[in-house]
Design a protein around this motif. Structure first.
Motif, PDB file in Angstrom:
ATOM      1  N   VAL A 105      42.404  35.161  42.460  1.00  0.00           N
ATOM      2  CA  VAL A 105      42.118  34.043  41.468  1.00  0.00           C
ATOM      3  C   VAL A 105      43.325  33.105  41.386  1.00  0.00           C
ATOM      4  N   PRO A 106      44.393  33.353  40.882  1.00  0.00           N
ATOM      5  CA  PRO A 106      45.336  32.185  41.050  1.00  0.00           C
ATOM      6  C   PRO A 106      45.536  31.397  42.190  1.00  0.00           C
ATOM      7  N   LEU A 107      45.230  32.551  43.596  1.00  0.00           N
ATOM      8  CA  LEU A 107      45.234  31.519  44.669  1.00  0.00           C
ATOM      9  C   LEU A 107      44.066  30.438  44.857  1.00  0.00           C
ATOM     10  N   THR A 136      42.918  39.030  36.942  1.00  0.00           N
ATOM     11  CA  THR A 136      43.457  37.867  37.601  1.00  0.00           C
ATOM     12  C   THR A 136      44.626  37.894  38.077  1.00  0.00           C
ATOM     13  N   ASP A 137      45.344  38.980  37.583  1.00  0.00           N
ATOM     14  CA  ASP A 137      46.765  38.824  38.252  1.00  0.00           C
ATOM     15  C   ASP A 137      47.209  40.171  38.836  1.00  0.00           C
ATOM     16  N   TRP A 153      43.902  35.244  51.234  1.00  0.00           N
ATOM     17  CA  TRP A 153      44.269  36.532  50.379  1.00  0.00           C
ATOM     18  C   TRP A 153      43.915  37.723  51.186  1.00  0.00           C
ATOM     19  N   LEU A 154      42.949  37.379  52.254  1.00  0.00           N
ATOM     20  CA  LEU A 154      42.955  38.581  53.140  1.00  0.00           C
ATOM     21  C   LEU A 154      44.019  38.932  54.124  1.00  0.00           C
ATOM     22  N   PRO A 204      33.401  32.555  38.762  1.00  0.00           N
ATOM     23  CA  PRO A 204      32.474  33.766  39.393  1.00  0.00           C
ATOM     24  C   PRO A 204      33.372  34.810  39.823  1.00  0.00           C
ATOM     25  N   TRP A 205      34.484  34.319  40.501  1.00  0.00           N
ATOM     26  CA  TRP A 205      35.691  35.285  41.264  1.00  0.00           C
ATOM     27  C   TRP A 205      36.329  36.013  40.001  1.00  0.00           C
ATOM     28  N   ALA A 206      36.724  35.245  39.184  1.00  0.00           N
ATOM     29  CA  ALA A 206      37.484  35.863  38.156  1.00  0.00           C
ATOM     30  C   ALA A 206      36.576  36.795  37.406  1.00  0.00           C
TER      31      ALA A 206
END
Length: 211
Positions: free
Chosen positions: A184-186, A102-103, A174-175, A94-96
């Protein structure tokens, strides 16, 4: 197939969630009223109240949708796929889909706005309420996949709660990241790290979680 009525309701709900988040990021949450959100989405305040009880609920509803999308994605994964591989892909999907790419890291300006929004106490309280409300759905999907009844054994609930916590930790990192990093990779890295420490009992031959 979803009927026209349901698709329209879904579209209205999405429009309200999008408008609520956009206005909160632009103006600050305290400067946004329900009437503003309804007007931005092209509906009446009465219609708004048919979907959400507050502006906080409209913003955090995306989390509910992401968890439910993850539940559906987990159930759709190949049945012979290892639990944590399937769960990782289901939680990230869902995030992707929302990110579109994604990068690519977010802009510093967007991160700063999200940080301010994330610090709102009322919004945090609503987020906790939502998390508790949907965690059982994810636990049920894990139970179906492992053959372990969540009502009799804590393993599915433990998996659901820790997977959600891994995603939450990834989003929090991430924030804070400076310079910004792709989300997404994280998230995938966080879930894989968790998977390496919490074995799948159906794959490892460990029956300590089974009743």
């Amino acid at each position: 197939m979803t009927g026209l009525r349901e698709r329209k309701k879904r579209a209205t709900r999405d429009a309200l969630m999008t408008a609520a988040l956009r206005l909160a990021l632009e103006r600050g949450l305290e400067n946004v009223r329900v009437e503003d959100i309804a007007a931005a989405a092209g509906v009446s305040p009465r219609t708004y109240n048919n979907y959400f009880a507050s502006k906080y609920e409209a913003i955090t509803a995306r989390h509910t949708d992401r968890v439910r999308a993850s539940v559906a994605a987990l159930r759709a994964r190949p049945p012979d796929e290892p639990l944590w591989d399937a769960l990782t892909e289901a939680m990230v999907r869902p995030w992707a889909e929302h990110a579109g790419t994604t990068d690519t890291p977010p802009s510093p300006e967007l991160l700063a706005a999200i940080r301010m929004l994330n610090d709102e106490p009322a919004l945090r309280a609503e987020s906790v309420r939502v998390a508790f409300a949907v965690s059982g759905e994810l636990a049920a999907a894990v139970g179906e996949r492992t053959g372990i009844d969540p009502g009799r054994d804590p393993y599915p609930s433990l998996v659901a709660v820790t997977a959600a916590a891994a995603v939450q930790a990834g989003v929090a990192h991430w924030l804070r990241s400076d310079p910004p990093v792709p989300l997404v990779p994280l998230l995938r890295d966080c879930l894989r790290a968790l998977a390496s420490g919490l074995a799948d009992p159906t794959r490892e031959g460990d029956d300590s979680w089974t009743s």
